[in-house]
Design a protein around this motif. Sequence first.
Motif, PDB file in Angstrom:
ATOM      1  N   ARG A  26      41.855  41.494  35.424  1.00 50.31           N
ATOM      2  CA  ARG A  26      41.027  40.330  35.742  1.00 50.31           C
ATOM      3  C   ARG A  26      39.539  40.685  35.656  1.00 50.31           C
ATOM      4  NH1 ARG A  26      38.593  39.082  40.383  1.00 50.31           N
ATOM      5  NH2 ARG A  26      37.807  36.937  40.539  1.00 50.31           N
ATOM      6  N   LEU A  27      39.182  41.832  36.224  1.00 46.15           N
ATOM      7  CA  LEU A  27      37.769  42.215  36.208  1.00 46.15           C
ATOM      8  C   LEU A  27      37.302  42.589  34.803  1.00 46.15           C
ATOM      9  CD1 LEU A  27      37.556  44.267  39.507  1.00 46.15           C
ATOM     10  CD2 LEU A  27      36.582  42.010  39.051  1.00 46.15           C
ATOM     11  N   SER A  28      38.198  43.142  34.008  1.00 45.01           N
ATOM     12  CA  SER A  28      37.808  43.505  32.639  1.00 45.01           C
ATOM     13  C   SER A  28      37.393  42.257  31.869  1.00 45.01           C
ATOM     14  CB  SER A  28      38.965  44.205  31.925  1.00 45.01           C
ATOM     15  OG  SER A  28      39.905  43.265  31.440  1.00 45.01           O
ATOM     16  N   LYS A  29      38.071  41.154  32.153  1.00 47.24           N
ATOM     17  CA  LYS A  29      37.730  39.903  31.470  1.00 47.24           C
ATOM     18  C   LYS A  29      36.475  39.285  32.048  1.00 47.24           C
ATOM     19  CE  LYS A  29      42.134  38.169  31.228  1.00 47.24           C
ATOM     20  NZ  LYS A  29      43.200  37.195  30.975  1.00 47.24           N
ATOM     21  N   LYS A  30      36.390  39.379  33.374  1.00 43.60           N
ATOM     22  CA  LYS A  30      35.281  38.754  34.075  1.00 43.60           C
ATOM     23  C   LYS A  30      33.953  39.399  33.675  1.00 43.60           C
ATOM     24  CE  LYS A  30      34.547  36.645  38.509  1.00 43.60           C
ATOM     25  NZ  LYS A  30      33.525  37.237  39.369  1.00 43.60           N
ATOM     26  N   ASN A  31      33.973  40.699  33.507  1.00 40.19           N
ATOM     27  CA  ASN A  31      32.743  41.415  33.147  1.00 40.19           C
ATOM     28  C   ASN A  31      32.809  41.945  31.719  1.00 40.19           C
ATOM     29  OD1 ASN A  31      32.114  41.090  35.930  1.00 40.19           O
ATOM     30  ND2 ASN A  31      33.294  42.923  36.386  1.00 40.19           N
ATOM     31  N   LYS A  32      33.237  41.079  30.823  1.00 40.68           N
ATOM     32  CA  LYS A  32      33.390  41.434  29.408  1.00 40.68           C
ATOM     33  C   LYS A  32      32.273  42.291  28.846  1.00 40.68           C
ATOM     34  CE  LYS A  32      36.036  37.811  27.364  1.00 40.68           C
ATOM     35  NZ  LYS A  32      36.079  36.542  28.004  1.00 40.68           N
ATOM     36  N   ASP A  33      31.038  41.872  29.147  1.00 42.69           N
ATOM     37  CA  ASP A  33      29.901  42.518  28.504  1.00 42.69           C
ATOM     38  C   ASP A  33      29.828  44.002  28.840  1.00 42.69           C
ATOM     39  OD1 ASP A  33      29.344  40.113  27.441  1.00 42.69           O
ATOM     40  OD2 ASP A  33      27.879  39.545  28.970  1.00 42.69           O
ATOM     41  N   GLN A  34      30.161  44.350  30.082  1.00 40.16           N
ATOM     42  CA  GLN A  34      30.125  45.772  30.443  1.00 40.16           C
ATOM     43  C   GLN A  34      31.404  46.494  30.062  1.00 40.16           C
ATOM     44  OE1 GLN A  34      29.430  44.570  34.538  1.00 40.16           O
ATOM     45  NE2 GLN A  34      28.388  43.102  33.208  1.00 40.16           N
ATOM     46  N   THR A  35      32.551  45.816  30.188  1.00 40.95           N
ATOM     47  CA  THR A  35      33.822  46.530  30.035  1.00 40.95           C
ATOM     48  C   THR A  35      34.355  46.512  28.611  1.00 40.95           C
ATOM     49  OG1 THR A  35      35.098  44.541  30.455  1.00 40.95           O
ATOM     50  CG2 THR A  35      34.521  45.889  32.366  1.00 40.95           C
ATOM     51  N   GLY A  36      33.910  45.575  27.808  1.00 45.25           N
ATOM     52  CA  GLY A  36      34.534  45.401  26.499  1.00 45.25           C
ATOM     53  C   GLY A  36      36.001  45.025  26.646  1.00 45.25           C
ATOM     54  N   CYS A  37      36.336  44.342  27.734  1.00 43.78           N
ATOM     55  CA  CYS A  37      37.708  43.880  28.005  1.00 43.78           C
ATOM     56  C   CYS A  37      38.693  45.006  28.285  1.00 43.78           C
ATOM     57  CB  CYS A  37      38.235  43.005  26.862  1.00 43.78           C
ATOM     58  SG  CYS A  37      37.439  41.404  26.786  1.00 43.78           S
ATOM     59  N   ILE A  38      38.174  46.154  28.705  1.00 50.59           N
ATOM     60  CA  ILE A  38      39.081  47.241  29.106  1.00 50.59           C
ATOM     61  C   ILE A  38      38.573  47.831  30.411  1.00 50.59           C
ATOM     62  CG2 ILE A  38      39.905  49.570  28.567  1.00 50.59           C
ATOM     63  CD1 ILE A  38      39.598  48.795  25.591  1.00 50.59           C
ATOM     64  N   LEU A  39      39.444  47.930  31.411  1.00 51.91           N
ATOM     65  CA  LEU A  39      39.025  48.551  32.673  1.00 51.91           C
ATOM     66  C   LEU A  39      40.125  49.477  33.180  1.00 51.91           C
ATOM     67  CD1 LEU A  39      36.882  48.808  34.870  1.00 51.91           C
ATOM     68  CD2 LEU A  39      37.970  46.899  36.051  1.00 51.91           C
ATOM     69  N   VAL A  40      39.745  50.737  33.389  1.00 50.82           N
ATOM     70  CA  VAL A  40      40.690  51.742  33.886  1.00 50.82           C
ATOM     71  C   VAL A  40      40.297  52.106  35.321  1.00 50.82           C
ATOM     72  CG1 VAL A  40      41.619  54.061  33.532  1.00 50.82           C
ATOM     73  CG2 VAL A  40      40.949  52.671  31.555  1.00 50.82           C
ATOM     74  N   LEU A  41      41.217  51.917  36.254  1.00 51.49           N
ATOM     75  CA  LEU A  41      40.952  52.279  37.647  1.00 51.49           C
ATOM     76  C   LEU A  41      41.673  53.591  37.940  1.00 51.49           C
ATOM     77  CD1 LEU A  41      41.425  48.813  39.421  1.00 51.49           C
ATOM     78  CD2 LEU A  41      39.310  49.856  38.594  1.00 51.49           C
ATOM     79  N   ASP A  42      40.962  54.696  37.710  1.00 50.81           N
ATOM     80  CA  ASP A  42      41.638  55.991  37.842  1.00 50.81           C
ATOM     81  C   ASP A  42      41.132  56.832  39.006  1.00 50.81           C
ATOM     82  OD1 ASP A  42      39.199  56.351  36.729  1.00 50.81           O
ATOM     83  OD2 ASP A  42      39.877  57.448  34.965  1.00 50.81           O
ATOM     84  N   THR A  43      40.248  56.261  39.838  1.00 46.10           N
ATOM     85  CA  THR A  43      39.847  56.981  41.052  1.00 46.10           C
ATOM     86  C   THR A  43      39.901  56.029  42.237  1.00 46.10           C
ATOM     87  OG1 THR A  43      37.506  56.389  40.939  1.00 46.10           O
ATOM     88  CG2 THR A  43      38.190  58.362  39.717  1.00 46.10           C
ATOM     89  N   GLU A  44      39.971  56.620  43.417  1.00 48.19           N
ATOM     90  CA  GLU A  44      40.028  55.844  44.646  1.00 48.19           C
ATOM     91  C   GLU A  44      38.784  54.960  44.780  1.00 48.19           C
ATOM     92  OE1 GLU A  44      42.606  55.663  46.350  1.00 48.19           O
ATOM     93  OE2 GLU A  44      41.943  54.716  48.213  1.00 48.19           O
ATOM     94  N   GLU A  45      37.630  55.509  44.420  1.00 45.98           N
ATOM     95  CA  GLU A  45      36.380  54.731  44.552  1.00 45.98           C
ATOM     96  C   GLU A  45      36.429  53.493  43.666  1.00 45.98           C
ATOM     97  OE1 GLU A  45      35.802  58.409  43.541  1.00 45.98           O
ATOM     98  OE2 GLU A  45      36.571  58.362  45.598  1.00 45.98           O
ATOM     99  N   LYS A  46      36.858  53.695  42.441  1.00 46.11           N
ATOM    100  CA  LYS A  46      36.910  52.546  41.516  1.00 46.11           C
ATOM    101  C   LYS A  46      37.877  51.485  42.028  1.00 46.11           C
ATOM    102  CE  LYS A  46      35.961  55.187  37.329  1.00 46.11           C
ATOM    103  NZ  LYS A  46      36.567  55.638  36.067  1.00 46.11           N
ATOM    104  N   ILE A  47      38.996  51.947  42.587  1.00 41.70           N
ATOM    105  CA  ILE A  47      39.987  50.995  43.089  1.00 41.70           C
ATOM    106  C   ILE A  47      39.411  50.183  44.245  1.00 41.70           C
ATOM    107  CG2 ILE A  47      42.202  50.789  44.313  1.00 41.70           C
ATOM    108  CD1 ILE A  47      43.182  53.192  42.641  1.00 41.70           C
ATOM    109  N   ILE A  48      38.782  50.865  45.171  1.00 45.23           N
ATOM    110  CA  ILE A  48      38.210  50.172  46.332  1.00 45.23           C
ATOM    111  C   ILE A  48      37.136  49.183  45.887  1.00 45.23           C
ATOM    112  CG2 ILE A  48      36.780  50.504  48.396  1.00 45.23           C
ATOM    113  CD1 ILE A  48      38.364  53.091  48.885  1.00 45.23           C
ATOM    114  N   ASP A  49      36.304  49.634  44.980  1.00 44.57           N
ATOM    115  CA  ASP A  49      35.244  48.765  44.480  1.00 44.57           C
ATOM    116  C   ASP A  49      35.829  47.513  43.825  1.00 44.57           C
ATOM    117  OD1 ASP A  49      32.534  48.131  43.835  1.00 44.57           O
ATOM    118  OD2 ASP A  49      33.050  48.616  41.747  1.00 44.57           O
ATOM    119  N   ALA A  50      36.869  47.708  43.036  1.00 45.76           N
ATOM    120  CA  ALA A  50      37.512  46.573  42.350  1.00 45.76           C
ATOM    121  C   ALA A  50      38.125  45.615  43.368  1.00 45.76           C
ATOM    122  CB  ALA A  50      38.579  47.084  41.387  1.00 45.76           C
TER     123      ALA A  50
END
Length: 426
Positions: A152-176
């Motif tokens: 969902r966030l990969s789509k929402k923030n297309k410009d930064q993510t290029g439609c791909i988002l990998v949540l591979d750390t605890e920090e990234k998961i919490i932030d998401a």
Amino acid sequence: MKAIVDCNCFYCSCERVFRPDLLKKPVVVLSNNDGCIISRTDEAKNLGVGMASPYYQNRDLIKKNDVAVFSSNYNLYGDLSMRVMDTLRTLVGEQNIEVYSVDESFVDLASMPKEKLQSFSKKIKDVVEQWTGIRVSIGVAPTKVLAKVANRLSKKNKDQTGCILVLDTEEKIIDALKQTPVEEIWGVGYRYAKKLKETWGIYDGFQLRNVNEEWAGVNLGGVVGLRLIRELKGIPCIELKDPLKQKKMIATTRMFGKPVTELKDLQEAIATYTSRAAEKLRRQHGAATSIDIFLMSNNYKGHYQYNPQTRHINSKLLQPTSHTNELIGYAMPLVEKLFHRGYKYLKAGVILGDIVPEFSIQGNIFKADPAGKRRELMETIDNINFSMRDDVIKYLASGLKRNWKMRQDLRSKRYTTRWEELYRVS
DNA sequence: TCTGGGGTCCTAGGACCC
DNA sequence: TCTGGGGTCCTAGGACCC
């Protein structure tokens, strides 16, 4: 790690494949009967066209802004969906994919080294787009629920993510999770979201993740709620499903193009739906043991009021079957039983249940089975219809005029499944 | 005037069995 | 006075998904 690969506004994208002139323009696709908007591009969304909102409520907006409108063209979408999924299979291996819906698949990336997740996702995206013309978004995370959050966030923030988002750390998961409203989480529907917010002051994914598991068991639907919380914590509880698993019920139901009052029309419609359901049944090599017919009618008194009543009737079959002729034979008397003269019928459906594997069918001593003959006939009809992605060959019981059929006033051509509708390059 | 279609999983409660 | 316990199967309905 698991990934979800999701086609961006799939139905609209399918239309755009054959209408490149619409690439930057707003597009919407309507549900059967041209009732609701079920797919919309970002451009349409930005104009304020609501998802799943009735077409007639958006008509002015659509006209004013020159939005391209299509009736759903399932021949086309089904065919392109197959191409996308086949492409995924060649990229990740057949055993690592679960086709979740017409436009989404889960992919198991357990064997992929962490540092390659991003680049591999990019490869999937690029190849699918190049081979099929369909753009996808990809979310990667330790669990299915978190992969959905990432997607969902990969789509929402297309410009930064290029439609791909990998949540591979605890920090990234919490932030998401902090960026995800509770109603956007997979498994939290309208009712739970309302309860969570109003009663307990839980608004985002991070808050939800931190609730007590026992509490979730009591208040969010038993083990379902418990699993949800664990998935949010990164503990996998929902595994990829076995693609060979049989469906437990198969339904074909539809609204009519206009209210139906004649028994004959209802029977035609039910015969048609039964044929369709039987076809799906044979595709998974199953046989049904019960059939359920339902009719939805308007309230009888007065003129129009949207307060439908549904009546249904169930019948056990003498012997499991997948043969269209037999199933129609069971269905027709049931329709007659349900039918009331004077009612206006809006919708009807067939549900085949208690499905067993075809090979388990025992012979019935009361019925001579002309062995392979009927099976052969069914297979031949299925093959022809499948190649055209349409019911080219039908039973006479399904009717010829079919004046109950749904509206599809704005359907595009069946570019990929009909010779006479092939795309022309001049 | 006009609001889609096709699924899944889970729980509670009743009937019935030994 | 005191009247069991443990199961299965089925159905309806609620919640969710795209």
